[in-house]
Design an enzyme around this catalytic site. Sequence first.
Site, PDB file in Angstrom:
ATOM      1  N   THR A 240       1.068  -0.974   0.037  1.00 55.20           N
ATOM      2  CA  THR A 240      -0.263   0.012  -0.053  1.00 55.20           C
ATOM      3  C   THR A 240       0.492   1.397  -0.229  1.00 55.20           C
ATOM      4  O   THR A 240       2.334   1.519   0.283  1.00 55.20           O
ATOM      5  CB  THR A 240      -0.733  -0.207   1.357  1.00 55.20           C
ATOM      6  OG1 THR A 240      -2.281   1.096   0.409  1.00 55.20           O
ATOM      7  CG2 THR A 240       0.454   0.133   2.599  1.00 55.20           C
ATOM      8  N   GLN A 262      -1.395   4.565   6.857  1.00 54.06           N
ATOM      9  CA  GLN A 262      -0.520   3.966   5.555  1.00 54.06           C
ATOM     10  C   GLN A 262       1.131   2.990   6.284  1.00 54.06           C
ATOM     11  O   GLN A 262       0.973   1.712   5.996  1.00 54.06           O
ATOM     12  CB  GLN A 262      -0.231   4.410   3.959  1.00 54.06           C
ATOM     13  CG  GLN A 262      -1.315   5.560   3.918  1.00 54.06           C
ATOM     14  CD  GLN A 262      -2.774   3.823   3.648  1.00 54.06           C
ATOM     15  OE1 GLN A 262      -3.963   4.709   4.441  1.00 54.06           O
ATOM     16  NE2 GLN A 262      -2.591   3.494   2.837  1.00 54.06           N
ATOM     17  N   HIS A 265       0.484  -0.794   8.289  1.00 56.46           N
ATOM     18  CA  HIS A 265      -0.088  -1.555   7.499  1.00 56.46           C
ATOM     19  C   HIS A 265       1.091  -2.774   6.622  1.00 56.46           C
ATOM     20  O   HIS A 265       0.776  -3.974   7.734  1.00 56.46           O
ATOM     21  CB  HIS A 265      -0.273  -1.464   5.567  1.00 56.46           C
ATOM     22  CG  HIS A 265      -1.943  -0.844   5.560  1.00 56.46           C
ATOM     23  ND1 HIS A 265      -2.812  -1.712   5.765  1.00 56.46           N
ATOM     24  CD2 HIS A 265      -2.277   0.094   5.030  1.00 56.46           C
ATOM     25  CE1 HIS A 265      -3.866  -0.916   6.036  1.00 56.46           C
ATOM     26  NE2 HIS A 265      -3.486   0.048   5.393  1.00 56.46           N
ATOM     27  N   GLU A 332      -1.099   4.878  -5.140  1.00 52.20           N
ATOM     28  CA  GLU A 332      -2.918   4.022  -5.032  1.00 52.20           C
ATOM     29  C   GLU A 332      -3.502   5.318  -4.077  1.00 52.20           C
ATOM     30  O   GLU A 332      -4.319   5.693  -4.716  1.00 52.20           O
ATOM     31  CB  GLU A 332      -2.440   3.155  -3.943  1.00 52.20           C
ATOM     32  CG  GLU A 332      -3.207   2.480  -3.674  1.00 52.20           C
ATOM     33  CD  GLU A 332      -3.327   1.190  -2.201  1.00 52.20           C
ATOM     34  OE1 GLU A 332      -3.946   0.556  -1.863  1.00 52.20           O
ATOM     35  OE2 GLU A 332      -2.160   1.559  -1.711  1.00 52.20           O
ATOM     36  N   HIS A 333      -3.103   5.843  -3.067  1.00 52.03           N
ATOM     37  CA  HIS A 333      -4.431   7.207  -2.385  1.00 52.03           C
ATOM     38  C   HIS A 333      -2.924   8.913  -2.813  1.00 52.03           C
ATOM     39  O   HIS A 333      -2.169   8.257  -1.967  1.00 52.03           O
ATOM     40  CB  HIS A 333      -3.944   6.590  -0.601  1.00 52.03           C
ATOM     41  CG  HIS A 333      -4.702   5.390  -0.777  1.00 52.03           C
ATOM     42  ND1 HIS A 333      -3.566   4.190  -0.529  1.00 52.03           N
ATOM     43  CD2 HIS A 333      -5.350   4.448  -0.081  1.00 52.03           C
ATOM     44  CE1 HIS A 333      -4.475   3.409  -0.204  1.00 52.03           C
ATOM     45  NE2 HIS A 333      -5.694   3.701  -0.642  1.00 52.03           N
ATOM     46  N   ASP A 366     -10.626   4.302   3.612  1.00 48.39           N
ATOM     47  CA  ASP A 366     -10.528   2.694   3.872  1.00 48.39           C
ATOM     48  C   ASP A 366     -11.716   2.250   4.111  1.00 48.39           C
ATOM     49  O   ASP A 366     -12.196   1.058   3.854  1.00 48.39           O
ATOM     50  CB  ASP A 366     -10.207   2.659   4.789  1.00 48.39           C
ATOM     51  CG  ASP A 366      -7.613   3.223   3.906  1.00 48.39           C
ATOM     52  OD1 ASP A 366      -7.452   2.107   2.732  1.00 48.39           O
ATOM     53  OD2 ASP A 366      -7.142   3.223   5.211  1.00 48.39           O
ATOM     54  N   GLU A 420      -5.855  -6.412 -46.730  1.00 54.53           N
ATOM     55  CA  GLU A 420      -5.346  -7.426 -45.838  1.00 54.53           C
ATOM     56  C   GLU A 420      -4.616  -8.485 -46.063  1.00 54.53           C
ATOM     57  O   GLU A 420      -4.012  -9.429 -45.291  1.00 54.53           O
ATOM     58  CB  GLU A 420      -6.222  -7.478 -44.587  1.00 54.53           C
ATOM     59  CG  GLU A 420      -5.934  -6.152 -43.971  1.00 54.53           C
ATOM     60  CD  GLU A 420      -6.992  -6.310 -42.604  1.00 54.53           C
ATOM     61  OE1 GLU A 420      -7.428  -7.290 -42.267  1.00 54.53           O
ATOM     62  OE2 GLU A 420      -7.361  -5.301 -41.967  1.00 54.53           O
ATOM     63  N   HIS A 425     -12.166 -14.094 -45.959  1.00 55.60           N
ATOM     64  CA  HIS A 425     -12.792 -12.906 -45.383  1.00 55.60           C
ATOM     65  C   HIS A 425     -14.268 -12.085 -46.007  1.00 55.60           C
ATOM     66  O   HIS A 425     -15.415 -11.612 -46.437  1.00 55.60           O
ATOM     67  CB  HIS A 425     -12.409 -11.728 -44.637  1.00 55.60           C
ATOM     68  CG  HIS A 425     -11.445 -12.082 -43.645  1.00 55.60           C
ATOM     69  ND1 HIS A 425     -11.069 -12.848 -42.949  1.00 55.60           N
ATOM     70  CD2 HIS A 425     -11.882 -11.453 -42.239  1.00 55.60           C
ATOM     71  CE1 HIS A 425     -10.449 -13.184 -42.140  1.00 55.60           C
ATOM     72  NE2 HIS A 425     -10.852 -12.293 -41.199  1.00 55.60           N
TER      73      HIS A 425
END
Length: 441
Positions: A240, A262, A265, A332-333, A366, A420, A425
């Site tokens: 985190t 943080q 964690h 992340e934050h 959170d 192509e 096709h």
Amino acid sequence: MISRIDLRGDALVEGPALRDLLPRADFDVAAALEKVRPICEDVHHRGDAALIDAAERFDGVRLDQVRVPAAALERALEELDPAVRAALEESIRRARIVHRVQRRETHTTQVVPGGSVTEKWVPVDRVGLYAPGGRSVYPSSVIMNVVPAQEAGVGSVALASPAQADFGGLPHPTILAACALLGVDEVYAAGGATAVAMFAYGTESCAPANMVTGPGNIWVAAAKRYFTGRIGIDAEAGPTEIAVLADDTADPVHVASDLISQAEHDPLAAAVLVTDSVELADAVEKELEPQVAATKHVDDRIVPALSGRQSAIVLVDGVDEGLKVVDAYGAEHLEIQTADAAAVADRVRNAGAIFIGPWAPVSLGDYAAGSNHVLPTGGCACHSSGLSVQSFLRGIHIVDYTRDALADVAHHVVTLAEAEDLPAHGAAIKARFGWKVPESK
């Protein structure tokens, strides 16, 4: 306790070169991949027996069965602290408010008269959700995984969390209580790579899933990488991280407490302050010491996290330069604690979630903002989003053309097929019109 990186003075470098100057934890998923491979394959070949052996090896408890009995879920909810129950219920309520409106609706576009393309959104059939259970217990992660899956309309939802020796081999009772509150009755005592393998391959007690989501340690991330292609995943979540972009209007007490929140964690958690104020940097650094000393998890998590290479105070010349830094970092934050924070936040391009001003700390996100806390880490916010209802939906295009609508565009299709060097096709078009391409009207 925390290092400094001085990026003032010279013009900031751009792109990857700037990203390389910023702190980041060592998180080698590729190396871990080779270690989880035999663990995953053991689950493939031996099923529940492998899960039971893994719980004894890694969690220190011998299980009788992997699936959690319904009575254990009911008992966990009955015995849950009423205050914790009320907090979980409010977190669920707010998460549902936010996620319910994320569901996309079927939409039909009339491309031409007689020709339409419809985009239909269909939930995956079955998901396996993971709630970590190592250093901490995370009932909030149960909510953040289950709510968007349910709001997406997923028909079959199962959850795994590590067996706990202190609770007779069951996952933590607060995890079980959260599952009961959410109506999830299929729960497994399985952790780490074995849980991902259980959902990927299926076992005697657990049917295979189409997708696995949820945060976890490096072994969970490595197992997700191992099974990519067999199952869908949300992300390879790393440690985190929080970044705070702040100027001299920020309160150093708030900034220090948010960095610490943080850091608690994990010893690999990242805490980064980006500021143009040396005075704020000094005040935050001074404030860290008493706040760290007054909290828990100091020596095993917070101090290693704050003093590690992944954390730093980054000095810049101004908020504009700070925005370049946080966009390169892709946190992340990301907290914005500056003058006119909302306007500054509106300029951010890369972040998992943005928290504006002094009254929207990451801790709120959170648990009870209503937002989702399963977010991209390791700079992946530059290309990936956090978990949402969309994570569990697949868009399917439905093409509906009449004969006339196809005839009108047939010559273009044949031309492109031949360009192509894929003549078959074009032949598939010609066959519908007697092998003669219609002229466009």
